[in-house]
Write a protein that holds these residues in place. Sequence first.
Motif, short mmCIF file in Angstrom:
data_model
loop_
_atom_site.label_atom_id
_atom_site.label_comp_id
_atom_site.label_asym_id
_atom_site.label_seq_id
_atom_site.Cartn_x
_atom_site.Cartn_y
_atom_site.Cartn_z
N PRO A 485 3.61 -4.01 2.56
CA PRO A 485 3.08 -3.97 0.80
C PRO A 485 2.32 -4.46 -0.01
O PRO A 485 1.35 -4.70 -0.51
CB PRO A 485 3.33 -2.78 1.38
CG PRO A 485 4.34 -2.64 2.72
CD PRO A 485 4.25 -3.66 2.14
N ILE A 486 3.63 -4.50 -0.65
CA ILE A 486 3.75 -5.63 -2.21
C ILE A 486 2.66 -6.88 -1.83
O ILE A 486 2.10 -7.48 -2.70
CB ILE A 486 4.89 -5.83 -2.12
CG1 ILE A 486 5.90 -4.22 -2.51
CG2 ILE A 486 4.84 -6.67 -3.65
CD1 ILE A 486 7.65 -4.47 -2.85
N ASP A 487 3.05 -7.82 -0.61
CA ASP A 487 2.36 -9.20 -0.43
C ASP A 487 0.69 -8.48 -0.43
O ASP A 487 -0.08 -9.10 -1.38
CB ASP A 487 3.11 -9.64 0.56
CG ASP A 487 2.35 -11.12 0.89
OD1 ASP A 487 2.10 -11.58 0.26
OD2 ASP A 487 2.18 -11.46 2.28
N ALA A 488 0.55 -7.85 0.78
CA ALA A 488 -1.17 -7.28 0.76
C ALA A 488 -1.49 -6.71 -0.84
O ALA A 488 -2.94 -7.05 -1.31
CB ALA A 488 -0.77 -6.07 1.83
N PHE A 489 -1.00 -6.65 -1.43
CA PHE A 489 -1.13 -5.53 -2.73
C PHE A 489 -1.84 -7.39 -3.85
O PHE A 489 -2.77 -7.13 -4.08
CB PHE A 489 -0.08 -4.53 -3.77
CG PHE A 489 -0.85 -4.69 -4.86
CD1 PHE A 489 -2.30 -3.36 -4.84
CD2 PHE A 489 -0.71 -4.16 -5.91
CE1 PHE A 489 -2.63 -3.52 -5.91
CE2 PHE A 489 -0.80 -3.93 -6.97
CZ PHE A 489 -2.04 -2.72 -7.02
N PHE A 490 -0.70 -7.85 -3.44
CA PHE A 490 -0.87 -8.74 -4.32
C PHE A 490 -2.47 -9.81 -3.87
O PHE A 490 -2.82 -10.10 -4.95
CB PHE A 490 0.10 -9.50 -4.32
CG PHE A 490 1.17 -10.16 -5.15
CD1 PHE A 490 1.07 -10.34 -7.10
CD2 PHE A 490 2.87 -9.70 -5.38
CE1 PHE A 490 2.18 -10.18 -7.35
CE2 PHE A 490 3.44 -9.42 -6.27
CZ PHE A 490 3.19 -9.88 -7.26
N ASN A 491 -2.24 -9.63 -3.12
CA ASN A 491 -3.72 -10.44 -2.02
C ASN A 491 -4.75 -9.94 -3.15
O ASN A 491 -5.60 -10.54 -3.38
CB ASN A 491 -3.28 -11.08 -0.77
CG ASN A 491 -2.33 -11.59 -0.29
OD1 ASN A 491 -1.80 -12.40 -1.58
ND2 ASN A 491 -1.30 -11.64 0.68
N ALA A 492 -4.50 -8.55 -2.45
CA ALA A 492 -5.68 -7.78 -3.01
C ALA A 492 -6.70 -7.77 -4.43
O ALA A 492 -7.64 -7.71 -4.96
CB ALA A 492 -5.19 -6.11 -2.60
N ILE A 493 -5.27 -7.17 -4.96
CA ILE A 493 -5.76 -7.37 -6.49
C ILE A 493 -6.49 -9.18 -7.05
O ILE A 493 -6.86 -9.06 -8.39
CB ILE A 493 -4.40 -6.70 -8.21
CG1 ILE A 493 -3.58 -7.90 -7.40
CG2 ILE A 493 -4.55 -5.67 -7.46
CD1 ILE A 493 -2.23 -7.16 -8.62
N GLN A 494 -6.01 -10.38 -6.30
CA GLN A 494 -6.89 -11.18 -6.57
C GLN A 494 -8.40 -11.38 -6.92
O GLN A 494 -9.06 -11.99 -7.06
CB GLN A 494 -6.06 -12.56 -5.82
CG GLN A 494 -4.47 -12.78 -6.01
CD GLN A 494 -4.08 -13.89 -5.21
OE1 GLN A 494 -5.15 -14.95 -4.83
NE2 GLN A 494 -2.95 -13.88 -5.39
N GLN A 495 -8.86 -10.45 -6.50
CA GLN A 495 -10.18 -10.05 -5.93
C GLN A 495 -10.22 -9.73 -7.09
O GLN A 495 -12.19 -10.04 -7.44
CB GLN A 495 -10.75 -9.26 -4.94
CG GLN A 495 -10.20 -9.38 -3.36
CD GLN A 495 -10.26 -8.42 -2.61
OE1 GLN A 495 -10.96 -7.40 -2.91
NE2 GLN A 495 -10.40 -8.83 -1.53
N ILE A 496 -10.53 -9.31 -8.36
CA ILE A 496 -10.53 -8.58 -9.47
C ILE A 496 -9.50 -9.45 -10.51
O ILE A 496 -9.67 -9.33 -12.07
CB ILE A 496 -10.20 -7.29 -9.79
CG1 ILE A 496 -8.22 -6.80 -9.53
CG2 ILE A 496 -11.55 -6.20 -8.92
CD1 ILE A 496 -7.93 -5.63 -10.10
N GLY A 497 -9.34 -10.90 -10.04
CA GLY A 497 -8.76 -11.61 -11.60
C GLY A 497 -7.46 -11.76 -12.05
O GLY A 497 -7.47 -12.54 -12.59
N VAL A 498 -7.42 -10.81 -11.00
CA VAL A 498 -5.12 -10.82 -11.03
C VAL A 498 -4.61 -12.22 -10.76
O VAL A 498 -4.34 -11.59 -9.65
CB VAL A 498 -4.84 -9.56 -11.52
CG1 VAL A 498 -3.12 -10.06 -11.79
CG2 VAL A 498 -5.63 -8.65 -11.85
N GLU A 499 -4.53 -13.14 -11.43
CA GLU A 499 -3.73 -13.91 -10.72
C GLU A 499 -2.85 -14.59 -11.42
O GLU A 499 -2.47 -14.42 -13.06
CB GLU A 499 -4.90 -14.66 -10.30
CG GLU A 499 -5.73 -15.05 -9.64
CD GLU A 499 -6.94 -16.23 -9.60
OE1 GLU A 499 -7.41 -16.52 -10.33
OE2 GLU A 499 -7.53 -16.20 -8.32
N GLY A 500 -1.73 -15.93 -10.89
CA GLY A 500 -0.61 -16.27 -11.65
C GLY A 500 0.91 -15.66 -11.69
O GLY A 500 1.47 -15.78 -12.09
#
Length: 560
Positions: A485-500
């Motif tokens: 779940p955490i890994d999937a959520f990390f990947n999902a929020i990259q779609q709105i520019g939350v990266e790094g």
Amino acid sequence: MKEAFRKYIPFTPVDLPDRQWPGKTIAKAPIWCSVDLRDGNQALVNPMNLQEKLKMFHTLVDVGFKEIEVGFPSASETEYEILRTLIEENHIPDDVTIQVLVQARPHLIRKTFEAIRGAKNVIVHFYNSTSTLQRKVVFKKDMAGIIDIAVEGARLIRELTREMDGSGTNIRFEYSPESFSGTEGENAVAICQQVLEALGATRENKVILNLPSTVQMSTPNGFADQVEYFCRNLPWRDRAIVSVHPHNDRGTGVADAELAMMAGADRVEGTLFGNGERTGNVDIVTLALNMYTQGVDPKLDFSNINAVREVYEACTKMPVHQRHPYAGELVFTAFSGSHQDAISKGKAYMKESGTPYWEVPYLPIDPADIGRQYEPVIRINSQSGKGGAAYVMQAEFGYNLPKEMHPEFGRIVKAACDQAGRELKPREIFDLFEKEYLDIRTPYLLKRHKINQESGTNGEAAVCFEGVVSCEGKDMEITGHGNGPIDAFFNAIQQIGVEGYQFISYHEHAISKGSDSKAIAYIHLKNPAGEDVFGVGVASNINIASIRGVLCAINRSVSK
């Protein structure tokens, strides 16, 4: 004071080069005698009334005292009536001996014997002063004259005791060479020897010889030398119970008593919390619990020290100091960061190791043994360390913060202490935690979510996260896949520019039980600048708690 100190005469030590007491240890409890109702009471601004004396008497009995000095019945009608009330209303258990004090003066001795009629077990305690100073200044007598006073008193007491044969009253004798601490050793021995003879002391019917440091005059080792000299030189030592009655003028009453026991004393007279004339008597609570911490049964029960303290304060109208050994409000409290850390580790060690021994740094006794288990051991002020706040969160609220998070939360709490200028209560610490972690919902807020888990082609779990995240009032749909779940959520929020952001660690535990139980997740990330940041999430579902924790950490990082 630069020159005035020269007017004081130094204590003359006993010549005892082969002293034995330094090699002794205290291996058993002495005979205890409480003098709270007499010596302690006479030192009060407002002496205890009848009801207060009765309350104190029954508390002393409950604690386990078998010898209790109840008063000076020849001194006043009030003292006389209090003793009669104890006897006539059957307040005295059969296994408790009351003790009455009287000067070695004939008319006072006779009055005392009138007062004790009907009691079952009584110690008649008589005294006269023997010190060099009192002989010179007060009585203007030589030692022979002082001995005559004591011997005449002893003979009268023995005669009056014979007259009470068959009355049902068992009478024992106690003699005090008052101001023993200021009496030459050979004179103290001489007067007590003649008193023993006058009273007809035997091995079967021993006389208590009580050695008061009526005024402390030396360091504790000097008093121990006096007691050892007395015990070694007294003829008929086996016909005497040697007792001590230390006062506290130099602040070393407890040390005097402990070293005196090592030097041969069999018995100790003192009071609860050291109440008494001037700076007080020896504190029996401290003495007894000192023994307890050394694995010695003190034969007194202080398992509810708070109740004993409450009775003492109510009856004496005096507070027990916050730093009083064992009983003070703050004696089991650590504010210092290093102390807090050591205590926390000690308690963890005991739980993990299963040791049968008490092994907690900075706490010489288990607070639970004396009824203090419900009081906070660690309290938080500006001097507290990084682990103190975490300890309070765990002990008071069940939140077990991971060690990596301690420095960050510790800094938050310390800043609040500095701002407030005082100690923070546990609820205030929790409020800080809630404000800093649980109430953070901006700029990103998870509004809807769905988590699906399937098995991948290689047998490993494949998780899909779908949800809606709001950012500054704008809802954005996100989707991501990962191995959890955490890994999937990390990947999902990259779609709105939350990266790094880099995931470092994850901890979880339950914070409640039953069908409505909740889980808490602690998330440790590194933000794009390489800085550590922590987030906390709470939910009934651990997966959702973890995702909220990740979002909390990101929000806190963005808001810095």
